[in-house]
Design a protein around this motif. Sequence first.
Motif, short mmCIF file in Angstrom:
data_model
loop_
_atom_site.label_atom_id
_atom_site.label_comp_id
_atom_site.label_asym_id
_atom_site.label_seq_id
_atom_site.Cartn_x
_atom_site.Cartn_y
_atom_site.Cartn_z
N VAL A 297 0.24 -2.74 10.10
CA VAL A 297 -0.32 -1.98 11.22
C VAL A 297 -0.94 -0.64 10.76
CG1 VAL A 297 1.22 -2.93 12.99
CG2 VAL A 297 1.92 -0.88 11.72
N TYR A 298 -0.53 -0.16 9.59
CA TYR A 298 -0.92 1.20 9.21
C TYR A 298 -2.41 1.27 8.81
CZ TYR A 298 0.38 5.92 7.48
OH TYR A 298 0.50 7.27 7.27
N HIS A 299 -2.81 0.47 7.77
CA HIS A 299 -4.21 0.50 7.33
C HIS A 299 -4.80 -0.91 7.21
CE1 HIS A 299 -1.88 3.80 5.41
NE2 HIS A 299 -2.84 4.55 5.92
N ASN A 300 -4.08 -1.88 7.82
CA ASN A 300 -4.59 -3.26 7.89
C ASN A 300 -4.74 -3.99 6.55
OD1 ASN A 300 -6.68 -3.21 10.91
ND2 ASN A 300 -4.53 -2.76 10.58
N TRP A 301 -3.94 -3.69 5.57
CA TRP A 301 -3.91 -4.58 4.41
C TRP A 301 -3.33 -5.91 4.90
CZ3 TRP A 301 -2.65 -2.42 -1.11
CH2 TRP A 301 -3.49 -1.31 -1.37
N HIS B 252 0.84 -1.20 0.00
CA HIS B 252 0.00 0.00 0.00
C HIS B 252 0.87 1.26 0.00
CE1 HIS B 252 -2.96 2.78 2.34
NE2 HIS B 252 -3.10 2.93 1.03
N ARG B 253 1.41 1.61 1.15
CA ARG B 253 2.20 2.84 1.21
C ARG B 253 3.60 2.59 1.73
NH1 ARG B 253 -1.87 6.65 2.79
NH2 ARG B 253 -0.30 7.90 3.83
N GLY B 254 3.97 1.30 1.81
CA GLY B 254 5.38 1.00 2.04
C GLY B 254 5.79 0.74 3.48
S1 FES Z 1 0.93 1.09 4.46
FE1 FES Z 1 -1.24 1.19 4.44
S2 FES Z 1 -1.82 -0.84 4.89
FE2 FES Z 1 0.31 -0.92 4.87
#
Ligand code: FES
Length: 416
Positions: free
Chosen positions: A108-112, A89-91
């Motif tokens: 942990v950031y956006h739960n992908w 997603h964003r690294g």
């Molecule tokens: S950076 Fe957004 S889910 Fe991993």
Amino acid sequence: MSEITTKPLNIQWPTADASRIPFGVFTDPDLYDLEQKTLFRGPNWSFVAMEIEIPKAGDYKTTFVGDTPVIVVRDQDGKINCFVNRCAHRGATLAYDQCGNKQDFTCVYHNWRYDLGGNLKSVAFQHGVRNVGGMPKDFDMCQHNLTKARVEVYYGLAFATFSDETPPLETYLGERMAKHIARVFNRPVKLLGSYSQVLHSNWKLYMENVKDSYHASLLHTFFTTFKLNRLSMEGGVVVDGGGGHHISWSKRGTDSAAGTAYEKAGELRSLVDDFTLADPTLIKSWLEYDDGITHAIQSIFPTFVLQQIQNSLAIRLLVPRSVDKSELFWINFGYEDDTPEQYDMRLRQSNLIGPAGLVSLEDGMIGNFIQRGIQRETDDSAVLEMGGRAVEDQQSRVSEAAVRGFWQAYRARMGI
Ligand code: FES
Ligand SMILES: [Fe+2]
């Protein structure tokens, strides 16, 4: 093969052969970046794990291919997978622990969330909240898997590569290197412990040191003082893989009378006869293999090392950190069928190696001594002529043939 976009401008090789090495190769940050792309993300195999480190489904460890962080994990089918430790997603870094067990990896950031094969399985709020927001209708999860490496396992050692052009692992190793690995991993092994040490030097200085059998009797006074490894013993160097792989070996107890006389005359480092160990069990050993070889150091290009120092068996993985910093990871092991006495002896002999090891301490230090000395001398070169100028097997360890081999392979693979 990875495309080479630029050639570093600052590296001038004084000779076509590997007998002169410009010091700039250890200090040039552009060259460091090119190595990451061309060697570590290119068509070479990098060691990532021993199978026994991750025996069960979901077991994983975090490690590095070059300086790229990776996750190595065993999936439900027993297969070992390796992917970049970076959310698609964003690294964000996905796994923070050195090892553990998971059924999937959730950022942990956006739960992908990714499965053990590195495939994206779910995206939090993919359909928004109460059908408002969310990802576009044509968002395709299959396009957002983790960056995967190929993995092959040989005698319990897992290697990874990011390139489709890397030959099969056994071909890459070649017959003689593969045979040596099979010799050590001839039966089930058992982990004894692991640790790492930071080296304040360019990664290639440590790889030179590993391949430099010439220094052992000189830098390592513990070896010579207690007669563990002297250049008068029967031994030699095998150089293979276009120069990139090597084995240096010796047989303790084969010093000829002449060899001992040389040492006493001071032509090798002289023995200090009045030194004794308060606890001689530190170096008590037994003959590990039928071939009589008591010391064998093997390196596989670019950064894998397999060590037998008497009964101290270990894998070393060198991780480049920056142009003048690296980290050396050690994994000590024995065999499942070791007796309790053998287990104890292996642990005691482990005092020889590692960051504070009675022998290895000097290897951790010497790279930084070079790094300091060459910082402003990048137009000058190192001299590699011991044992001639060629890259070939040697009947003696008084040779820099394997170091020359490293540079021959390095230049060929880097295209410089
Ligand atoms: S950076 Fe957004 S889910 Fe991993
Ligand atoms: Fe050494």
